[in-house]
Design an enzyme around this catalytic site. Structure first.
Site, PDB file in Angstrom:
ATOM      1  N   ASP A 143       1.028  -1.213  -0.099  1.00 30.48           N
ATOM      2  CA  ASP A 143       0.081   0.108   0.011  1.00 30.48           C
ATOM      3  C   ASP A 143       0.767   1.263   0.038  1.00 30.48           C
ATOM      4  OD1 ASP A 143       1.045  -0.036   2.633  1.00 30.48           O
ATOM      5  OD2 ASP A 143      -0.771   0.762   3.403  1.00 30.48           O
ATOM      6  N   ASP A 183       2.850  -0.776   4.477  1.00 29.24           N
ATOM      7  CA  ASP A 183       2.821  -1.815   5.720  1.00 29.24           C
ATOM      8  C   ASP A 183       1.906  -2.708   5.439  1.00 29.24           C
ATOM      9  OD1 ASP A 183       0.552  -0.123   5.948  1.00 29.24           O
ATOM     10  OD2 ASP A 183       0.824   0.628   7.989  1.00 29.24           O
ATOM     11  N   ARG A 184       1.084  -2.557   4.224  1.00 32.28           N
ATOM     12  CA  ARG A 184      -0.068  -3.803   3.943  1.00 32.28           C
ATOM     13  C   ARG A 184       0.583  -4.846   2.693  1.00 32.28           C
ATOM     14  NH1 ARG A 184      -6.090  -1.599   4.001  1.00 32.28           N
ATOM     15  NH2 ARG A 184      -5.815  -0.508   6.218  1.00 32.28           N
TER      16      ARG A 184
HETATM   17  C1  G1P Z   1      -8.191   0.047   8.908  1.00 32.23           C
HETATM   18  C2  G1P Z   1      -8.163  -1.459   9.188  1.00 32.23           C
HETATM   19  C3  G1P Z   1      -7.317  -1.687  10.455  1.00 32.23           C
HETATM   20  C4  G1P Z   1      -5.810  -1.064  10.339  1.00 32.23           C
HETATM   21  C5  G1P Z   1      -5.918   0.290   9.859  1.00 32.23           C
HETATM   22  C6  G1P Z   1      -4.544   1.123   9.644  1.00 32.23           C
HETATM   23  O1  G1P Z   1      -8.932   0.872   9.973  1.00 32.23           O
HETATM   24  O2  G1P Z   1      -9.458  -1.921   9.359  1.00 32.23           O
HETATM   25  O3  G1P Z   1      -7.138  -3.082  10.661  1.00 32.23           O
HETATM   26  O4  G1P Z   1      -4.957  -1.277  11.498  1.00 32.23           O
HETATM   27  O5  G1P Z   1      -6.758   0.593   8.807  1.00 32.23           O
HETATM   28  O6  G1P Z   1      -4.098   0.586   8.641  1.00 32.23           O
HETATM   29  P1  G1P Z   1     -10.324   1.118  10.164  1.00 32.23           P
HETATM   30  O7  G1P Z   1     -10.488   1.951   9.043  1.00 32.23           O
HETATM   31  O8  G1P Z   1     -11.108  -0.018  10.117  1.00 32.23           O
HETATM   32  O9  G1P Z   1     -10.473   1.924  11.513  1.00 32.23           O
HETATM   33 ZN    ZN Z   2      -0.350   1.535   5.515  1.00 33.93          ZN
END
Ligand code: G1P
Ligand code: ZN
Length: 542
Positions: free
Chosen positions: A276, A280-281
């Site tokens: 991403d 980190d993803r």
């Molecule tokens: C989303 C993901 C969560 C992750 C975060 C940051 O958060 O669901 O697992 O840690 O992005 O990458 P959310 O938008 O659901 O609060």
């Molecule tokens: Zn990220």
């Protein structure tokens, strides 16, 4: 010269799941970024003379805010700033630099997987000395400070040349512009069997990584092409661009569809991965097999010993509550601890620091370990390549034999984006009011075993985090979970997580949405999501 500037506070600088995220025009308001950065410094103690790491994912506005942050760090009394060349540091690389050089903390500029550009998203997050996201105690303090702040301090000097590696001075403070990739690549080489992966690639296994015009480009090129011998061009969209080249840098089946289709095509590569905005993803696909992030965590944990950095075995596993229970079965078999935390990487920090867990993951394409204190996209990709080399099997073979051994947790997340905030909050409130009455109720063949609003009691520091998502658990291990996103920047995003456990290998080849259809219908019945949101289908299904 240090200037003290009078400012007016903003009332909307509340950090979400991962730092403060707003549209660029919001960040570009007078003193907006300065207020938030000063609020971070005002919420910290004891950094005088210490080192601050600064870097970002290269998105629009990155360089401007980095210049401000450097000058403000000098004014605040930091002894040194380490900044990535060109303002670049992936989130995991920043975490590594903080840890390796014993920095006091770091400022990472990113809005992760959200699009970038003049009218798109920007973000600022603060990481503490262990390299991980600041815990709620600190983010709450930052928010409280931001609401009353009336001055900030900044060095009145010219901008620094971020593109030249070396050590410079800004208002008496040392600034080291570092190679953003070198330390990270070295760490990966320690953790994984590069020789075996090189041999795998040399044997003809074709590997491609789509960096989506975001930060992992230089990291993936150095590691995959330069060190592991993959042919030039194996890393696609490898140059970090301010608008990510128009890509939505979210590695999932919607936004990384091109890569997915390529790997699934007859003559396409054998293995594909994407990362991403801030690195980190990760998304991992093999020929004929998309690996869900929940399965990826379980499979990495089950095969961890194949990687030299984990040869001694893992201490425990942690996963966020909405992540499937696939990893729980691995932990049970290995006889190690399993921890269920709220959504957000910050909740893993204490467990990792205490040595309770070695690997952790989230269903949202996040996997990582105690090597840093952030999730780490390329780490997961390299882990998969290491496992493939160690087992001499394809992705599909590895996943199928894992299911045969442990059973399959069918899993999907349905997102409804930019829903009216009142409608979304109304739905959650109504769900919470229903919780007490749900247990014992039947929905078709599904019987509710338990229902609650998830609360987490941190076993290390005793802190309690409430209202972390509504869970409806059915007999037999199926469940649906509802929560609102804490990272969106417009309206509300409703996330519905659906899971069903299937132990019978004869039933492991069903299409996921089909396998989950009854649960998906029940989720709507219980929440009245479609009626309340006015939507008849999710925006994104992963
Ligand atoms: C989303 C993901 C969560 C992750 C975060 C940051 O958060 O669901 O697992 O840690 O992005 O990458 P959310 O938008 O659901 O609060
Ligand atoms: Zn990220």
């Amino acid at each position: 010269m240090i200037k003290t500037v009078t400012t007016t506070p903003y009332q909307d600088q509340k950090p979400g799941t991962s730092g403060l995220r707003k549209k660029v025009p919001v960040f570009a308001q007078p003193n907006y970024a300065e207020n938030f950065i000063q609020s971070i410094f005002d919420s910290l103690e004891g950094f005088d003379g210490k080192t601050l790491v600064i870097g970002g994912d290269g998105r629009y506005y990155n360089r401007e805010v980095i210049q401000k942050a450097i000058k403000m760090a000098a004014a605040a009394g930091f002894g040194k700033v380490m900044v990535g060349q060109g303002g670049i540091l992936s989130t995991p690389a920043a975490s590594n630099i903080i840890r390796k050089y014993h920095a006091f903390g770091g400022i990472v500029l990113s809005a992760s997987h959200n699009p970038g550009g003049p009218t798109e998203d920007f973000g600022i997050k603060y990481n503490i000395g262990n390299g991980g996201p600041a815990p709620e105690k600190i983010t709450d303090a930052i928010y409280a400070r931001s609401k009353v702040i009336d001055t900030y301090k900044i060095a009145d000097t010219a901008d620094l040349d971020l593109d030249k590696i070396g050590t410079f001075k800004v208002a008496g403070m040392a600034v080291e512009v570092i190679d953003p990739v070198a330390d990270y690549a070295e760490l990966m080489e320690q953790l994984f069997d590069f020789g075996a992966i090189r041999a795998l690639i040399a044997s003809g296994v074709r590997v491609v990584i789509d960096s989506m015009g975001a930060v992992t480009g230089p990291y993936a090129t150095e590691i995959l092409e330069n060190r592991l011998g993959a042919p030039e061009g194996s890393v696609r969209n490898a140059t970090p661009l301010p608008d990510f080249g128009g890509h939505h840098p979210d590695p999932n089946l919607v936004h990384a569809k091109e890569l997915y289709d390529d790997v699934m095509s007859k003559d396409g590569p054998h293995f594909g991965a994407a990362s991403d905005g801030d690195g980190d993803r990760n998304m991992v696909v093999g020929k004929g097999m998309f690996v869900t992030p929940s399965d990826s965590l379980a499979i990495i944990a089950a095969n961890a010993k194949l990687a030299p950095g984990y040869a001694k075995g893992i201490a425990g596993i942690a996963r966020s509550m909405p992540t499937s229970a696939a990893a729980d079965r691995v932990a049970e078999k290995l006889g190690i601890g399993m921890y269920e935390t709220p959504t957000g990487w910050k909740f893993f920090g204490n467990l990792l620091d205490a040595g309770k867990v070695t690997v952790c993951g989230e269903e949202s394409f996040g996997t990582g370990s105690d090597h840093v204190r952030e999730k780490d996209g390329l780490w997961a990709v390299l882990f998969w390549l290491n496992i493939m080399a160690g087992r001499n099997e394809s992705v599909a073979e590895i996943v199928k034999s894992h299911w045969a051994e442990y059973g399959r947790n069918y899993y999907s997340r349905h997102d409804y984006e930019e829903v009216d905030s009142d409608a979304a909050n109304g739905m959650m409130t109504a769900l919470r009011e229903k919780l007490g009455n749900l247990p014992g109720q039947n929905f078709g063949s599904l019987k509710v075993a338990a229902a609650d609003d998830f609360a987490y009691h941190d076993p290390i520091d005793g802190s309690v985090s409430k209202n972390q998502g509504v869970r409806v658990l059915f007999e037999g291990g199926s469940r649906v979970v509802f929560r609102l996103s804490g990272t969106g920047t417009s309206g509300a995003t409703i996330r519905v997580y659906v899971e069903r456990y299937e132990p019978d290998p004869a039933k492991h080849d069903i299409d996921t949405q089909v396998a989950l259809a009854d649960l998906i219908a029940v989720a709507d019945e219980i929440s009245e999501l479609k009626k309340r949101s006015g939507r008849d289908a999710p925006t994104v299904i992963t």
